[in-house]
Design a protein around this motif. Sequence first.
Motif, PDB file in Angstrom:
ATOM      1  N   UNK A   1       0.831  -1.205   0.000  1.00  0.00           N
ATOM      2  CA  UNK A   1       0.000   0.000   0.000  1.00  0.00           C
ATOM      3  C   UNK A   1       0.869   1.261   0.000  1.00  0.00           C
ATOM      4  N   UNK A   2       0.353   2.368  -0.469  1.00  0.00           N
ATOM      5  CA  UNK A   2       1.113   3.622  -0.433  1.00  0.00           C
ATOM      6  C   UNK A   2       1.517   3.989   0.997  1.00  0.00           C
ATOM      7  N   UNK A   3       2.673   4.646   1.107  1.00  0.00           N
ATOM      8  CA  UNK A   3       3.151   5.198   2.380  1.00  0.00           C
ATOM      9  C   UNK A   3       3.337   4.124   3.453  1.00  0.00           C
ATOM     10  N   UNK A   4       3.951   3.005   3.082  1.00  0.00           N
ATOM     11  CA  UNK A   4       4.129   1.891   4.016  1.00  0.00           C
ATOM     12  C   UNK A   4       5.467   1.936   4.744  1.00  0.00           C
ATOM     13  N   UNK A   5       6.546   2.346   4.055  1.00  0.00           N
ATOM     14  CA  UNK A   5       7.892   2.231   4.612  1.00  0.00           C
ATOM     15  C   UNK A   5       8.578   3.588   4.755  1.00  0.00           C
ATOM     16  N   UNK A   6       9.426   3.670   5.802  1.00  0.00           N
ATOM     17  CA  UNK A   6      10.255   4.864   6.005  1.00  0.00           C
ATOM     18  C   UNK A   6      11.553   4.767   5.210  1.00  0.00           C
ATOM     19  N   UNK A   7      12.062   3.552   5.061  1.00  0.00           N
ATOM     20  CA  UNK A   7      13.336   3.334   4.381  1.00  0.00           C
ATOM     21  C   UNK A   7      13.220   2.097   3.494  1.00  0.00           C
TER      22      UNK A   7
ATOM     23  N   UNK B   1       6.877   4.225  -0.359  1.00  0.00           N
ATOM     24  CA  UNK B   1       7.644   4.999   0.628  1.00  0.00           C
ATOM     25  C   UNK B   1       6.767   6.097   1.232  1.00  0.00           C
ATOM     26  N   UNK B   2       6.933   6.327   2.517  1.00  0.00           N
ATOM     27  CA  UNK B   2       6.243   7.435   3.169  1.00  0.00           C
ATOM     28  C   UNK B   2       6.849   8.763   2.715  1.00  0.00           C
TER      29      UNK B   2
END
Length: 243
Positions: free
Chosen positions: A103-109, A133-134
Motif C-alpha cells: 500500500x502507499x506510504x508503508x515504509x520509512x526506508x 515509501x512514506x
Amino acid sequence: MKENKYDDPAFFEQYGKMNRSQKGLEGAGEWYVLKTMLPDLNGKDVLDLGCGFGWHCKYAIENGAKSVIGLDISEKMLEKAKQINSLDGIKYDNVALEDVVYPPDTFDVVFSSLTFHYIQSFEKLIQNIYQFLKPGGYLVFSVEHPIFTAEGKQDWAYNEAGEKLYWPVDDYFNEGKRQTEFLGEKVLKYHRTLSTYLNVLLKEGFKVMEIKEPVPSETMLKEVPEMKEELRRPMMLLISVQK
C-alpha cells in the motif's frame, strides 16, 4: 526476466564461500561507506529488496528499526537468512522484486544491495518504490557501477604474461542485457548509464541526497592485498535519495 541462480546448489555453495557471505557486512568492501548514507533507523519501518543472507536486516533491527521486511527471490538465501539473522522484528518473504506490491506510504526506508542491476525495468521498480515509501522516506541502494557493467565480460584485459593491463569500457551507451560470468555460472545483468540511474530517480520526484563511488577501506586494503585492484576502476555505485 526473473533469473534466480542462487537456488542452484553448486552456485549457492560458491556464493556461501565469498568473504561477504561468511563475514557479513564487515566482509563487504563498500559497507563502511554505505552505512553512512543510511538515515536514522530508530523507530523506522524498513524494506530490504534482495536481502540475501539478511545481514542488512539484522543491522537495521540492531540499530533501532521498528520492523524490517527482507525480500528475496531465492528460497535458499532466505533459508540461510532465517538460520543466521533471525531476530524479533524481521520478516522474510520469498518474492521477486518485479512482483513487490505494498500500500502507499508503508515504509520509512527502502534499501537494496547489489540487486537492481538484475532487474530489467528499473523505471517501473522506482515508480513502485516511490509509491510505498512514506513522504520524507529514503531509498538507499548499491548497484554495480556502469563502468563495471558496460563492456559485458566484467574482466580485465591481460597481456601475454597474464598481467592485468586495464579494465575495458565499451558499448557504454548501449543499455540493456549483459551476459557475464559469476562464480563459474552464466548470469544475466542489465547495464544502464549513470545518467539513466539518476534521471529515472529525478523524474519520479526523488531528491538526490548522496552519490558515492566507494573504494576499499585502508584496513581491507591491508588485510586483502588483491583489493588494491579495486583502486583502478569503480566497481560499485551507491545512491541515496529522499521522497
